[in-house]
Structure formats: C-alpha cells, structure tokens
Design a protein around this motif. Sequence first.
Motif, short mmCIF file in Angstrom:
data_model
loop_
_atom_site.label_atom_id
_atom_site.label_comp_id
_atom_site.label_asym_id
_atom_site.label_seq_id
_atom_site.Cartn_x
_atom_site.Cartn_y
_atom_site.Cartn_z
N LEU A 1 36.70 43.15 33.41
CA LEU A 1 36.03 42.34 32.41
C LEU A 1 36.28 40.86 32.70
O LEU A 1 37.39 40.47 33.05
CB LEU A 1 36.58 42.69 31.02
CG LEU A 1 36.15 41.84 29.83
CD1 LEU A 1 34.65 41.96 29.57
CD2 LEU A 1 36.93 42.26 28.59
N VAL A 2 35.24 40.05 32.52
CA VAL A 2 35.36 38.60 32.64
C VAL A 2 35.00 38.00 31.29
O VAL A 2 33.96 38.31 30.72
CB VAL A 2 34.44 38.04 33.75
CG1 VAL A 2 34.46 36.52 33.76
CG2 VAL A 2 34.85 38.58 35.11
N ILE B 1 41.13 29.20 35.28
CA ILE B 1 41.07 30.66 35.40
C ILE B 1 42.41 31.24 35.00
O ILE B 1 43.46 30.78 35.42
CB ILE B 1 40.71 31.08 36.83
CG1 ILE B 1 39.40 30.43 37.27
CG2 ILE B 1 40.63 32.61 36.94
CD1 ILE B 1 39.05 30.64 38.73
N ALA B 2 42.35 32.29 34.17
CA ALA B 2 43.54 33.03 33.78
C ALA B 2 43.25 34.51 33.97
O ALA B 2 42.10 34.94 34.00
CB ALA B 2 43.91 32.74 32.33
N VAL B 3 44.32 35.29 34.08
CA VAL B 3 44.15 36.72 34.35
C VAL B 3 45.29 37.50 33.69
O VAL B 3 46.37 36.97 33.47
CB VAL B 3 44.11 36.95 35.89
CG1 VAL B 3 45.45 36.67 36.54
CG2 VAL B 3 43.62 38.34 36.22
N SER C 1 42.99 47.97 35.16
CA SER C 1 42.49 46.81 35.88
C SER C 1 42.68 45.54 35.05
O SER C 1 43.05 45.59 33.89
CB SER C 1 41.02 47.02 36.24
OG SER C 1 40.29 47.32 35.08
N ARG C 2 42.42 44.43 35.68
CA ARG C 2 42.68 43.14 35.06
C ARG C 2 41.49 42.64 34.23
O ARG C 2 40.36 43.07 34.43
CB ARG C 2 42.98 42.11 36.15
CG ARG C 2 44.20 42.44 36.98
CD ARG C 2 44.39 41.42 38.09
NE ARG C 2 45.42 41.84 39.00
CZ ARG C 2 46.72 41.64 38.83
NH1 ARG C 2 47.15 41.04 37.75
NH2 ARG C 2 47.59 42.04 39.73
N ILE C 3 41.80 41.70 33.35
CA ILE C 3 40.79 40.94 32.63
C ILE C 3 40.96 39.50 33.09
O ILE C 3 42.08 39.00 33.18
CB ILE C 3 40.97 41.04 31.10
CG1 ILE C 3 40.84 42.49 30.64
CG2 ILE C 3 39.95 40.15 30.39
CD1 ILE C 3 41.18 42.70 29.18
N LEU C 4 39.86 38.86 33.40
CA LEU C 4 39.88 37.48 33.89
C LEU C 4 39.17 36.59 32.87
O LEU C 4 38.15 37.00 32.32
CB LEU C 4 39.16 37.43 35.24
CG LEU C 4 39.25 36.12 36.00
CD1 LEU C 4 39.95 36.38 37.34
CD2 LEU C 4 37.88 35.57 36.24
N ALA C 5 39.71 35.41 32.61
CA ALA C 5 39.09 34.47 31.67
C ALA C 5 38.77 33.16 32.37
O ALA C 5 39.54 32.70 33.22
CB ALA C 5 40.02 34.22 30.48
N LEU C 6 37.65 32.57 31.98
CA LEU C 6 37.20 31.31 32.56
C LEU C 6 37.03 30.26 31.47
O LEU C 6 36.37 30.51 30.46
CB LEU C 6 35.84 31.50 33.26
CG LEU C 6 35.76 32.56 34.34
CD1 LEU C 6 34.32 32.70 34.83
CD2 LEU C 6 36.69 32.23 35.49
N ASP C 7 37.61 29.10 31.70
CA ASP C 7 37.33 27.92 30.88
C ASP C 7 36.41 27.06 31.74
O ASP C 7 36.86 26.22 32.52
CB ASP C 7 38.62 27.19 30.53
CG ASP C 7 38.36 25.95 29.67
OD1 ASP C 7 37.38 25.96 28.91
OD2 ASP C 7 39.12 24.97 29.79
N TYR C 8 35.11 27.31 31.60
CA TYR C 8 34.10 26.71 32.47
C TYR C 8 33.92 25.23 32.13
O TYR C 8 33.79 24.86 30.97
CB TYR C 8 32.77 27.45 32.29
CG TYR C 8 31.70 27.00 33.25
CD1 TYR C 8 31.57 27.60 34.49
CD2 TYR C 8 30.83 25.98 32.93
CE1 TYR C 8 30.59 27.19 35.39
CE2 TYR C 8 29.85 25.56 33.81
CZ TYR C 8 29.75 26.18 35.04
OH TYR C 8 28.78 25.77 35.92
N GLY C 9 33.91 24.41 33.17
CA GLY C 9 33.68 22.98 32.99
C GLY C 9 32.73 22.46 34.05
O GLY C 9 32.47 23.12 35.05
N VAL C 10 32.22 21.27 33.83
CA VAL C 10 31.27 20.66 34.76
C VAL C 10 31.91 20.46 36.13
O VAL C 10 31.32 20.81 37.15
CB VAL C 10 30.76 19.31 34.21
CG1 VAL C 10 29.86 18.62 35.21
CG2 VAL C 10 30.03 19.52 32.89
#
Length: 135
Positions: free
Chosen positions: A52-53, A16-18, A2-11
């Motif tokens: 995973l996130v 989003i990357a995967v 399965s995939r891993i997803l990444a978040l660069d959270y901002g206001v």
Amino acid sequence: MSRILALDYGVKRTGIAVTDEMQIIASGLTTVATKELLPFLEKYFKEENVELVLVGEPKQMDASASESEVLIQEFLKKFTEKFPQMDLKRVDERFTSKMAFQSMIDSGIKKKKRRDKALVDEISATIILQTYLYK
C-alpha cells in the motif's frame, strides 16, 4: 507481510516513510527530488514488498483542497499508470509540517539542522504514515 509506504509529495522534494514488514513501526526512509520519485519507487518496489502507498492529502482549514492538490493529482495519474496493481490511499496531511518541525525541536535537533527542509519532509511522511497506522 509487506510494507506500507507514505509520501509527503512536494513540488521540489517528496518525503518518504515506510513501515517494517509487520506494519508496526513507521520510520522515515528518505527524501527524493520529486522529478526522480517514480524511478525511485520503481526500484524500491522491486527490492521491497510494498502492499500500500499512502499519499498525503493537503487540505485548507475548511477541508477544501489545497492549491498543491492539482500537482498531486497529476502525480497520482502517472503513478496509477506505472503501478496499476499498487493500492493507493490518501491521508489528510493538515499540520504535518508543523508537527514535524515541533518534533525536531522536542527531540533536541539543533537549529541549523531544523532548517533542512528535506528532513522536515521525511518526518512529515512519517507522521502521515503514523496517522494511518494508529487510526
């Protein structure tokens, strides 16, 4: 797998990357208005198998929490309530925006396109993901 997803959270926006399903390649997916992030993730999790996130952890130079950490903690609380079964990890995101901007220059992206903050956020999320994968 399965995939891993990444978040660069901002206001305002969240990059989003995967990974691919083999978890070898990290690619930018998109940038979403932060207020639309949870509905976007809900739809994405229904369509794709994500195990995973990763959420960027902004820190000051002295390793203390950045001012935006308060907002990220609020998001993490909502995320874990909505997706209690999803694994979640934090990844140090110091310098990712600078690295993203430099990678845009290095790859020959024109100056006008480099002003696109959404693209910077997406590339930053990709760097967060790569940092995790290649540790």
